[in-house]
Design an enzyme around this catalytic site. Structure first.
Site, PDB file in Angstrom:
ATOM      1  N   SER A   1       0.852  -1.182   0.000  1.00 10.99           N
ATOM      2  CA  SER A   1       0.000   0.000   0.000  1.00 10.99           C
ATOM      3  C   SER A   1       0.894   1.240   0.000  1.00 10.99           C
ATOM      4  O   SER A   1       1.833   1.331  -0.780  1.00 10.99           O
ATOM      5  CB  SER A   1      -0.932  -0.011   1.205  1.00 10.99           C
ATOM      6  OG  SER A   1      -1.764   1.119   1.215  1.00 10.99           O
TER       7      SER A   1
ATOM      8  N   TYR B   1      -5.759   7.382  -6.510  1.00  8.31           N
ATOM      9  CA  TYR B   1      -4.607   6.645  -5.982  1.00  8.31           C
ATOM     10  C   TYR B   1      -4.821   6.338  -4.501  1.00  8.31           C
ATOM     11  O   TYR B   1      -4.683   5.193  -4.062  1.00  8.31           O
ATOM     12  CB  TYR B   1      -3.329   7.452  -6.173  1.00  8.31           C
ATOM     13  CG  TYR B   1      -2.140   6.846  -5.460  1.00  8.31           C
ATOM     14  CD1 TYR B   1      -1.517   5.712  -5.965  1.00  8.31           C
ATOM     15  CD2 TYR B   1      -1.663   7.391  -4.264  1.00  8.31           C
ATOM     16  CE1 TYR B   1      -0.446   5.126  -5.293  1.00  8.31           C
ATOM     17  CE2 TYR B   1      -0.588   6.818  -3.600  1.00  8.31           C
ATOM     18  CZ  TYR B   1       0.017   5.689  -4.119  1.00  8.31           C
ATOM     19  OH  TYR B   1       1.071   5.114  -3.455  1.00  8.31           O
TER      20      TYR B   1
ATOM     21  N   LYS C   1      -5.433   2.600  -2.444  1.00  6.90           N
ATOM     22  CA  LYS C   1      -4.598   2.113  -1.342  1.00  6.90           C
ATOM     23  C   LYS C   1      -5.413   1.914  -0.066  1.00  6.90           C
ATOM     24  O   LYS C   1      -5.175   0.971   0.701  1.00  6.90           O
ATOM     25  CB  LYS C   1      -3.435   3.075  -1.105  1.00  6.90           C
ATOM     26  CG  LYS C   1      -2.450   3.149  -2.268  1.00  6.90           C
ATOM     27  CD  LYS C   1      -1.916   1.788  -2.645  1.00  6.90           C
ATOM     28  CE  LYS C   1      -0.845   1.850  -3.707  1.00  6.90           C
ATOM     29  NZ  LYS C   1      -0.331   0.505  -4.082  1.00  6.90           N
TER      30      LYS C   1
END
Length: 279
Positions: free
Chosen positions: A132, A146, A150
């Protein structure tokens, strides 16, 4: 062929942290099945099997896992490392790009995990290591999808761990912070590509681009440093829920989760200072 050596599958192995992790695991005596779209850029070695892999393609993922089982008959660790940052304003970034971000950063890991779990259950052991970011808890303007990928990966990993621990399988997360790599260059290029002509977000885009470029330049951690963290996450007898390279990374995540308002104010000052130094 049934291997007695430990076998690790690594995605995104052609550069950065995946490249260094491939070399490290091989140096430790592991059989490494390394996947990437650019096979020629994967490290070579007598215990490295380099295979073409597109984690967004189910058939490619199937072939990757099947080739591993055919050659070695086992999977000890799956290291879900493939990923990238597609930055841009939420108002302007194409949803097609947002979906691709999830396909690479999240659903690729989900697909590969489903493919290896039956073997790991039969073995009664296995480890899923998901890469991550500190950005899975904190955030940067223009990084919406993005950060979302994660954060999703982290929640998914925790649920997975709660389901498969009964079979001797564990799922864990590594959260890298700032690292010397071309990740920032890729993110900046996506900002440029996703920004519309005469965009009202142009000033913010310029600031964040400077931040990302300066942040990568000033980072002290290297991909080789993170590869060592990956190895700990894969081999610790009792794995942690989260792994960090440095106290600073751990502290950033703690602050983002426990004191979000204060973190936002400090981040704004940090963005301003980075931008000023970059000019």
């Amino acid at each position: 062929m049934k291997s007695q050596e430990k076998v690790v599958l690594i995605t995104g192995a052609s550069k950065g942290m995946g490249y260094e992790a491939t070399k490290l695991f091989a140096s430790k005596g592991w059989q490494v099945v390394a996947g990437a779209r650019r096979v020629a850029e994967i490290p070579s070695g007598k215990t490295i099997t380099a295979l073409k892999l597109d984690v967004t393609n189910h058939e490619s993922n199937q072939a990757f896992v099947s080739a591993t089982l055919e050659k070695f008959g086992r999977v000890d660790v799956l290291l879900n490392n493939a990923g990238y940052g597609a930055f841009g304003p939420i108002e302007e970034i194409p949803l097609e790009e947002a979906r691709r971000q999830f396909e690479v950063n999240f659903f690729g890991a989900c697909d590969l995990t489903q493919l290896v779990l039956p073997t790991m259950r039969a073995q009664k052991f296995g480890r899923i290591v998901n890469i991550s970011s500190t950005g899975g808890d904190g955030h940067t303007p223009l990084g919406s999808y993005y950060h979302a990928t994660k954060a999703a990966l982290q929640q998914w990993s925790d649920v997975l761990d709660s389901e498969v621990a009964q079979f001797g399988i564990r799922s864990t997360i590594v959260q890298p912070g700032g690292t010397k790599s071309d990740w920032g260059d890729v993110a900046v290029q996506h900002i440029t590509d996703n920004l519309k002509e005469n965009s009202p977000y142009a000033p913010l885009a310029a600031q964040i681009s400077q931040l990302l470029t300066a942040g990568a330049t000033q980072a002290t951690a290297t991909s080789a440093d993170l590869a060592k963290v990956f190895y700990r996450a894969a081999t610790d007898i009792t794995p942690k829920r989260r792994y960090f390279n440095a106290f600073r990374d751990r502290f950033m995540v703690y602050m983002s989760r426990s004191h979000p308002n204060l973190t936002n104010r400090l981040s704004a000052k940090y963005f301003a200072s980075i931008t000023k130094r970059a000019k």
